[in-house]
Design a protein around this motif. Structure first.
Motif, PDB file in Angstrom:
ATOM      1  N   VAL A 297      13.947  20.260   7.787  1.00 24.72           N
ATOM      2  CA  VAL A 297      14.075  20.852   9.118  1.00 24.72           C
ATOM      3  C   VAL A 297      13.590  19.881  10.196  1.00 24.72           C
ATOM      4  CG1 VAL A 297      13.248  22.695  10.634  1.00 24.72           C
ATOM      5  CG2 VAL A 297      13.959  23.225   8.296  1.00 24.72           C
ATOM      6  N   VAL A 298      12.511  19.165   9.915  1.00 25.72           N
ATOM      7  CA  VAL A 298      12.007  18.187  10.883  1.00 25.72           C
ATOM      8  C   VAL A 298      13.063  17.122  11.153  1.00 25.72           C
ATOM      9  CG1 VAL A 298      10.319  16.343  11.238  1.00 25.72           C
ATOM     10  CG2 VAL A 298       9.571  18.585  10.405  1.00 25.72           C
ATOM     11  N   VAL A 299      13.682  16.611  10.104  1.00 28.97           N
ATOM     12  CA  VAL A 299      14.706  15.582  10.270  1.00 28.97           C
ATOM     13  C   VAL A 299      15.908  16.129  11.043  1.00 28.97           C
ATOM     14  CG1 VAL A 299      16.363  14.121   9.044  1.00 28.97           C
ATOM     15  CG2 VAL A 299      14.005  14.289   8.224  1.00 28.97           C
ATOM     16  N   LEU A 300      16.367  17.321  10.661  1.00 32.10           N
ATOM     17  CA  LEU A 300      17.534  17.904  11.315  1.00 32.10           C
ATOM     18  C   LEU A 300      17.235  18.379  12.732  1.00 32.10           C
ATOM     19  CD1 LEU A 300      19.157  19.967   8.413  1.00 32.10           C
ATOM     20  CD2 LEU A 300      19.853  17.735   9.298  1.00 32.10           C
ATOM     21  N   SER A 301      15.962  18.497  13.080  1.00 31.95           N
ATOM     22  CA  SER A 301      15.588  18.963  14.417  1.00 31.95           C
ATOM     23  C   SER A 301      15.693  17.873  15.471  1.00 31.95           C
ATOM     24  CB  SER A 301      14.150  19.510  14.414  1.00 31.95           C
ATOM     25  OG  SER A 301      14.054  20.690  13.656  1.00 31.95           O
ATOM     26  N   TYR A 302      15.899  16.636  15.067  1.00 33.25           N
ATOM     27  CA  TYR A 302      15.913  15.543  16.035  1.00 33.25           C
ATOM     28  C   TYR A 302      16.978  15.767  17.113  1.00 33.25           C
ATOM     29  CZ  TYR A 302      16.892  11.009  18.113  1.00 33.25           C
ATOM     30  OH  TYR A 302      17.130  10.001  19.012  1.00 33.25           O
ATOM     31  N   ARG A 303      18.208  16.035  16.713  1.00 34.59           N
ATOM     32  CA  ARG A 303      19.280  16.171  17.699  1.00 34.59           C
ATOM     33  C   ARG A 303      19.135  17.457  18.528  1.00 34.59           C
ATOM     34  NH1 ARG A 303      24.930  14.957  14.885  1.00 34.59           N
ATOM     35  NH2 ARG A 303      25.626  14.989  17.073  1.00 34.59           N
ATOM     36  N   PRO A 304      18.816  18.598  17.924  1.00 35.59           N
ATOM     37  CA  PRO A 304      18.575  19.780  18.773  1.00 35.59           C
ATOM     38  C   PRO A 304      17.420  19.589  19.753  1.00 35.59           C
ATOM     39  CG  PRO A 304      18.967  20.444  16.506  1.00 35.59           C
ATOM     40  CD  PRO A 304      18.841  18.956  16.491  1.00 35.59           C
ATOM     41  N   ALA A 305      16.332  18.910  19.314  1.00 37.42           N
ATOM     42  CA  ALA A 305      15.203  18.679  20.214  1.00 37.42           C
ATOM     43  C   ALA A 305      15.597  17.725  21.341  1.00 37.42           C
ATOM     44  CB  ALA A 305      14.021  18.126  19.430  1.00 37.42           C
ATOM     45  N   ARG A 306      16.356  16.699  21.000  1.00 31.96           N
ATOM     46  CA  ARG A 306      16.827  15.770  22.034  1.00 31.96           C
ATOM     47  C   ARG A 306      17.739  16.495  23.023  1.00 31.96           C
ATOM     48  NH1 ARG A 306      20.382  10.626  20.294  1.00 31.96           N
ATOM     49  NH2 ARG A 306      21.888  12.314  19.960  1.00 31.96           N
ATOM     50  N   ASN A 326      19.992  24.501  14.935  1.00 32.05           N
ATOM     51  CA  ASN A 326      21.012  24.597  15.975  1.00 32.05           C
ATOM     52  C   ASN A 326      20.402  24.613  17.375  1.00 32.05           C
ATOM     53  OD1 ASN A 326      23.106  25.344  13.838  1.00 32.05           O
ATOM     54  ND2 ASN A 326      21.655  27.038  13.649  1.00 32.05           N
ATOM     55  N   THR A 327      21.274  24.524  18.373  1.00 30.18           N
ATOM     56  CA  THR A 327      20.846  24.711  19.760  1.00 30.18           C
ATOM     57  C   THR A 327      21.362  26.061  20.245  1.00 30.18           C
ATOM     58  OG1 THR A 327      22.825  23.730  20.752  1.00 30.18           O
ATOM     59  CG2 THR A 327      21.045  22.244  20.155  1.00 30.18           C
ATOM     60  N   TYR A 328      20.628  26.632  21.196  1.00 35.06           N
ATOM     61  CA  TYR A 328      20.979  27.965  21.684  1.00 35.06           C
ATOM     62  C   TYR A 328      20.918  27.998  23.208  1.00 35.06           C
ATOM     63  CZ  TYR A 328      20.112  28.951  16.778  1.00 35.06           C
ATOM     64  OH  TYR A 328      20.150  28.921  15.408  1.00 35.06           O
ATOM     65  N   GLY A 329      21.354  29.099  23.756  1.00 31.79           N
ATOM     66  CA  GLY A 329      21.341  29.274  25.206  1.00 31.79           C
ATOM     67  C   GLY A 329      22.504  30.152  25.628  1.00 31.79           C
ATOM     68  N   ALA A 330      22.366  30.792  26.755  1.00 32.52           N
ATOM     69  CA  ALA A 330      23.426  31.674  27.227  1.00 32.52           C
ATOM     70  C   ALA A 330      23.339  31.844  28.738  1.00 32.52           C
ATOM     71  CB  ALA A 330      23.325  33.048  26.552  1.00 32.52           C
ATOM     72  N   PHE A 331      24.502  32.037  29.350  1.00 32.87           N
ATOM     73  CA  PHE A 331      24.621  32.370  30.767  1.00 32.87           C
ATOM     74  C   PHE A 331      23.966  31.336  31.673  1.00 32.87           C
ATOM     75  CE2 PHE A 331      24.870  36.423  28.456  1.00 32.87           C
ATOM     76  CZ  PHE A 331      26.155  36.779  28.805  1.00 32.87           C
ATOM     77  N   GLY A 332      24.224  30.049  31.355  1.00 34.19           N
ATOM     78  CA  GLY A 332      23.846  29.017  32.294  1.00 34.19           C
ATOM     79  C   GLY A 332      24.570  29.205  33.617  1.00 34.19           C
ATOM     80  N   THR A 333      25.762  29.760  33.532  1.00 38.86           N
ATOM     81  CA  THR A 333      26.524  30.137  34.713  1.00 38.86           C
ATOM     82  C   THR A 333      26.769  31.643  34.666  1.00 38.86           C
ATOM     83  OG1 THR A 333      27.634  27.995  34.817  1.00 38.86           O
ATOM     84  CG2 THR A 333      28.689  29.820  35.964  1.00 38.86           C
ATOM     85  N   VAL A 334      26.559  32.301  35.776  1.00 38.75           N
ATOM     86  CA  VAL A 334      26.768  33.745  35.862  1.00 38.75           C
ATOM     87  C   VAL A 334      27.966  34.002  36.766  1.00 38.75           C
ATOM     88  CG1 VAL A 334      25.821  35.922  36.751  1.00 38.75           C
ATOM     89  CG2 VAL A 334      24.377  34.383  35.414  1.00 38.75           C
ATOM     90  N   THR A 335      28.952  34.745  36.259  1.00 35.95           N
ATOM     91  CA  THR A 335      30.112  35.081  37.077  1.00 35.95           C
ATOM     92  C   THR A 335      29.715  36.115  38.128  1.00 35.95           C
ATOM     93  OG1 THR A 335      30.757  36.729  35.420  1.00 35.95           O
ATOM     94  CG2 THR A 335      31.788  34.575  35.281  1.00 35.95           C
ATOM     95  N   LYS A 336      30.231  35.925  39.310  1.00 37.19           N
ATOM     96  CA  LYS A 336      29.880  36.814  40.433  1.00 37.19           C
ATOM     97  C   LYS A 336      30.881  37.950  40.607  1.00 37.19           C
ATOM     98  CE  LYS A 336      26.668  33.763  41.443  1.00 37.19           C
ATOM     99  NZ  LYS A 336      27.053  32.634  40.597  1.00 37.19           N
TER     100      LYS A 336
END
Length: 478
Positions: A297-306, A326-336
């Protein structure tokens, strides 16, 4: 050599609750797959798995279905996942030997991996990878009659940290409305699938929307660091995350994302009022696996952490084919502004200005303005979610919307099961079309006067009037 530092009996109850909740999330995921796969991914589905495995090699999308695919085999995989997950919810793995418990938790992970990796657009959401990443770590947690392994508990915190902190960063780097705290003045109305209380959340006073946004930033950008602090600070941080997720559960439908986040946070809490029984440590070979898992997990975390610290941060991305880190996240843009695609059909032999068009009603997404938004989460309505994306841009639907029209014209029974209401009751329409509408929540006054939850205005065609041609394909009407 002592191995006491490998375990912490104080998390015995937290591990049991975590495992039950995770098994329940697996159960929901497999049930959704079993009930929806055939019209979406089946041999005659909108995006057939056989076509996908012919053009995508196993190394890029590891799956049992590269060996062989049939709708019956997919159903067997999905319903087997339901059975195994149900057994895990009931705790039937609690008193197995360590190796057998690991095998029991490996089965749903392998089965769901096989589904996700051939799921294409229908399985392109962040909570699929989150379930697989969390499920992989759960394999190593051990049964109830062994002490919880500290290394796995810390790796689960690392998942939760990336999930929350990544979501916070993508907001601060994204839409300006997150920085001026106004995004939630729009989001409750424009989110993919509003819930029964979303109308009320939308009509909260504007200052409260700013409080919501500020609280979101605090929970996602500050609180996650406390997950790695000594107790009780870590438990307090986890409880704050749980409270925030429950708010999100109440305000909308996000499949099992919020529920799985709560599940991860539970693994951090050590204040359950349950006394752990005397617990032996796990076998030496299991401890060796834990060390190997941590290194992996430490090795595979390099790219997600970067990715977290990158100005070009991406959301919901897997950097390995098995979705291990993996990398996560949601709604960096919110539709108006909210748009919806409304699909209509007629059985008139030749449509004209007097033709009566009747609407198909979807199970979850807005349609009939008088229908209150339903609660479906943690269940995931895959077609409804993709219809939201299609309303944002038709490029999201180019690969499947014409096929959906073809299925409706043919009155395909499996496709009709995905819908709440078929206006032709199993009969075949002669023509179908799709129009774009602007939707907004009614004001409190409009709600009192009309009983409607939505107001809508037609914006124009998305799919022109079409019929089935002689070869069974859709043909646009001139």
């Amino acid at each position: 050599m002592t191995w006491e530092w490998f375990t912490d009996p104080g998390y015995w109850a937290a591990r049991l609750v975590f495992q039950r909740l995770l098994a329940a999330m697996y159960l929901v995921a497999f049930l959704a797959a079993a009930l929806q796969f055939k019209p979406l991914l089946g041999e005659r589905g909108l995006l057939p798995v056989p076509d996908f495995v012919r053009r995508v090699p196993f190394r890029r999308a590891p799956s049992l279905f590269h060996w062989r695919y049939s709708d019956r085999l997919f159903a067997t995989v999905a319903w087997s996942g339901v059975v195994v997950s149900s057994a895990l919810v009931l705790g039937l793995s609690d008193h197995l030997p360590v190796w057998a418990a690991m095998l029991a938790w490996t089965v749903p992970w392998v089965l769901y991996q096989s589904i996700v990796n051939v799921g294409q657009l229908w399985y392109s959401f962040g909570w699929e990878s989150l379930l697989l990443e969390t499920g992989f770590l759960a394999i190593f947690l051990g049964p109830a009659d062994t002490a919880p392994p500290v290394l796995v508990l810390w790796l689960l915190r690392w998942v939760l940290f990336r999930l929350e902190f990544g979501a916070g960063l993508i907001k601060m780097r994204g839409d300006a409305c997150w920085r001026d705290l106004t995004c939630l003045c729009y989001h409750h109305e424009t989110q993919p699938m509003p819930g029964p209380l979303s109308w009320y959340f939308h009509h909260l006073p504007r200052p409260l929307h700013k409080v919501e946004a500020a609280a979101s930033h605090g929970t996602q950008l500050v609180v996650p660091f406390a997950l790695f602090a000594p107790q009780p600070a870590a438990s307090a941080a986890a409880l704050l995350i749980i409270a925030t997720q429950l708010w999100l559960v109440a305000s909308g439908n996000f499949a099992w994302l919020n529920f799985l986040t709560i599940t991860l946070a539970v693994s951090v809490v050590d204040i359950f009022p349950v006394q752990a029984p005397p617990l032996p440590g796990s076998p030496v070979w299991h401890r060796g696996l834990l060390i190997g898992l941590t290194v992996l997990v430490v090795v595979l975390s390099y790219r997600p952490a970067r990715n977290l610290v990158s100005r070009r941060q991406v959301m919901n991305t897997s950097f390995d084919q098995l979705h291990l880190v993996n990398t996560y996240g949601a709604f960096g843009t919110v539709t108006k502004v909210r748009h919806e695609i409304v699909i209509e059909a007629t059985d008139d032999p030749r449509p004209d200005e007097d033709t009566v068009w009747r609407e198909y009603e979807f199970k979850g997404k807005p349609g009939d303005p008088r229908r209150r938004p339903p609660q479906f989460a943690p269940y995931h309505l895959r077609l409804d979610w993709l219809m939201w994306f299609a309303a944002l841009s038709t490029r999201y639907a180019q690969s499947w919307l014409p096929g959906l029209a073809e299925k409706l014209l043919a009155a395909d029974p499996e496709t009709l099961k995905l819908l709440r209401h078929d206006p032709f009751h199993g009969g075949r329409p002669t023509y179908v079309r799709a129009n774009l509408y602007r939707y907004r929540f009614t004001t409190p006054r409009e709600r009192r006067e009309t009983g409607a939850w939505w107001v809508r205005e037609a914006r124009g065609p998305v799919l022109p009037t079409t019929r089935l041609g002689a070869d069974g394909a859709v043909v646009a009407v001139e």
